[in-house]
Scaffold this active site. Structure first.
Site, short mmCIF file in Angstrom:
data_model
loop_
_atom_site.label_atom_id
_atom_site.label_comp_id
_atom_site.label_asym_id
_atom_site.label_seq_id
_atom_site.Cartn_x
_atom_site.Cartn_y
_atom_site.Cartn_z
N ASP A 61 -1.06 -6.05 8.93
CA ASP A 61 -2.05 -5.05 8.56
C ASP A 61 -3.30 -5.81 8.09
O ASP A 61 -3.31 -6.40 7.01
CB ASP A 61 -1.50 -4.16 7.44
N LYS A 70 -13.74 -0.78 5.89
CA LYS A 70 -14.32 -1.51 4.77
C LYS A 70 -15.43 -2.47 5.20
O LYS A 70 -16.51 -2.47 4.63
CB LYS A 70 -13.23 -2.30 4.03
N TRP A 111 0.85 -1.19 0.00
CA TRP A 111 0.00 0.00 0.00
C TRP A 111 0.88 1.24 0.00
O TRP A 111 1.84 1.34 0.78
CB TRP A 111 -0.90 -0.04 1.23
#
Length: 396
Positions: A211, A246, A130
């Site tokens: 993560d 999310k 990311w």
């Protein structure tokens, strides 16, 4: 002093969204920023979130500060979700959880915590990863190193190269892993590969930092935590960062967590005091509302079951868009094989589009994609698919 300061470079993802907003084309498509959209192109509020909020409004009696680490109910709910109540780490009380302002906030707390206790430690990140990982850990003072992860030609995990690199990591360094739905490739290790990765990190004395931002968007709530559970089972010390943007749709509420796994309950208690101190020197204590929503939903069996159904609908829509994208490209006469996209998981896919092709899509078709070619599949809809695939076909 401010008059001499030059403008900072735009964020590669959020800057793309700013350009999208300014675009006057009514048919513009945003496949850059990592936000889920439904079939109508809207980011919905989950029904379970609305129900939880209604309960919280009625029950609210104070707006006083939370403890530094957040509410105890939230911490317990996070551990149950991320590891499972029967996981050895939870049963042995070797885990402690601190609420954080989003997954990004949890990563920054983890980075500050590591740098404070081990100033010379490096953090090893997958190539690619990311885009904001670099910014977060640089700001925390950590030196960045990468390990092989993705083979762009075969569209497969570079497991041998990854393990070979991890076997050379100095003791005490940190290795960043993606719990599921690897961002940006959408490619995750299998359970056996997770075991090999975990054992390698244990042998090297490295600290895994996971993560875990997309639980439930790959295969299922329980299935998606398998890799994280394996690492926590094998390695005596782990840091796990959760995000509920999310899977709960709580983007603007900034709801995340940092879970510490220690080698013993006594060590956990001692080490967690340093996480508290790190938080105290940053934002002092967390906000209440978003975490209370998560704790309310996860603490009610009926609401939790309903929420898991809503997550399944999100997951199914994303997977359907993957299939429709590949099929529509084929109908447009595209000869390149994009079938790998259907095997990737989560919101993102590494499309293989070049930076020049991405720029042409933006300039000529008002289709916004990150320069690396990462596509947010959740931005695709049945309504924009034909135009999207026609544009992609024109730039190949």
């Amino acid at each position: 002093m401010f008059e001499q300061i030059q403008a900072a470079p735009p964020d590669p993802i959020l800057g793309l969204t700013a350009a999208f907003v300014e675009d006057s084309n009514p048919d513009k498509i945003n496949l850059g920023v990592g936000v889920y959209q439904d079939k109508n192109g809207k980011t919905p509020v989950l029904d379970t979130v609305r129900t939880a909020e209604e309960r919280l409004v009625v029950a609210k009696t104070t707006r006083s500060y939370l403890p530094i680490e957040g509410s105890r109910e939230y911490g317990a709910a996070v551990q149950d979700l991320v590891l499972g109540a029967e996981h050895r780490v939870v049963r042995e009380k070797r885990a402690a959880t601190a609420q954080a302002p989003g997954g990004t906030g949890g990563l920054r707390v983890a980075g500050d915590f590591v740098h404070k206790l081990r100033p010379n430690a490096k953090i090893w990140m997958s190539d690619p990863t990311w885009a904001n990982h670099d910014n977060i850990f640089k700001a925390a003072g950590l030196e960045l190193v990468s390990y092989p992860y993705y083979n762009a030609e075969s569209k497969r995990l570079r497991l041998e190269g990854m393990i070979a690199a991890l076997k050379k990591i100095p003791e005490g360094d940190v290795v960043l892993l993606h719990g599921c739905c690897h961002n940006p490739t959408g490619l995750d290790p299998t359970p056996d590969q997770w075991r090999e990765i975990a054992q390698t990190l244990k042998d090297r004395g490295a600290l895994p930092l996971i993560d875990f931002a997309y639980q439930g968007l790959s295969t299922g709530i329980v299935e998606d935590r398998e890799g994280t559970g394996i690492v926590a089972e094998v390695c005596p010390e782990v840091l796990i960062v959760s995000s509920f943007s999310k899977n709960f749709g709580l983007y603007g509420e900034r709801v995340g967590a940092l879970t510490l796994v220690a080698s013993s309950a006594e060590a956990r208690a001692n080490i967690f005091t340093h996480i508290r101190a790190t938080i105290r020197a940053n934002y002092s204590n967390p906000p209440t509302h978003g975490a209370a929503i998560v704790a309310t939903i996860l603490g009610d069996p009926a609401l939790r079951a309903q929420w898991e159904g809503e997550v399944a609908e999100i997951r199914d829509r994303i997977n359907n868009m993957r299939t429709l994208f590949v099929e529509t490209l084929q109908k447009k006469g595209v000869k390149r094989d994009f079938s790998f996209i259907t095997s990737q998981k989560g919101m993102f896919s590494f499309s293989g589009l070049t930076e020049d092709q991405v720029q042409e899509l933006r300039d000529k078709h008002s289709i916004y994609i990150v320069g690396s070619g990462r596509i947010n599949v959740a931005g695709m809809t049945p309504g924009n698919m034909d135009r999207l695939c026609e544009a992609v076909a024109s730039v190949l």
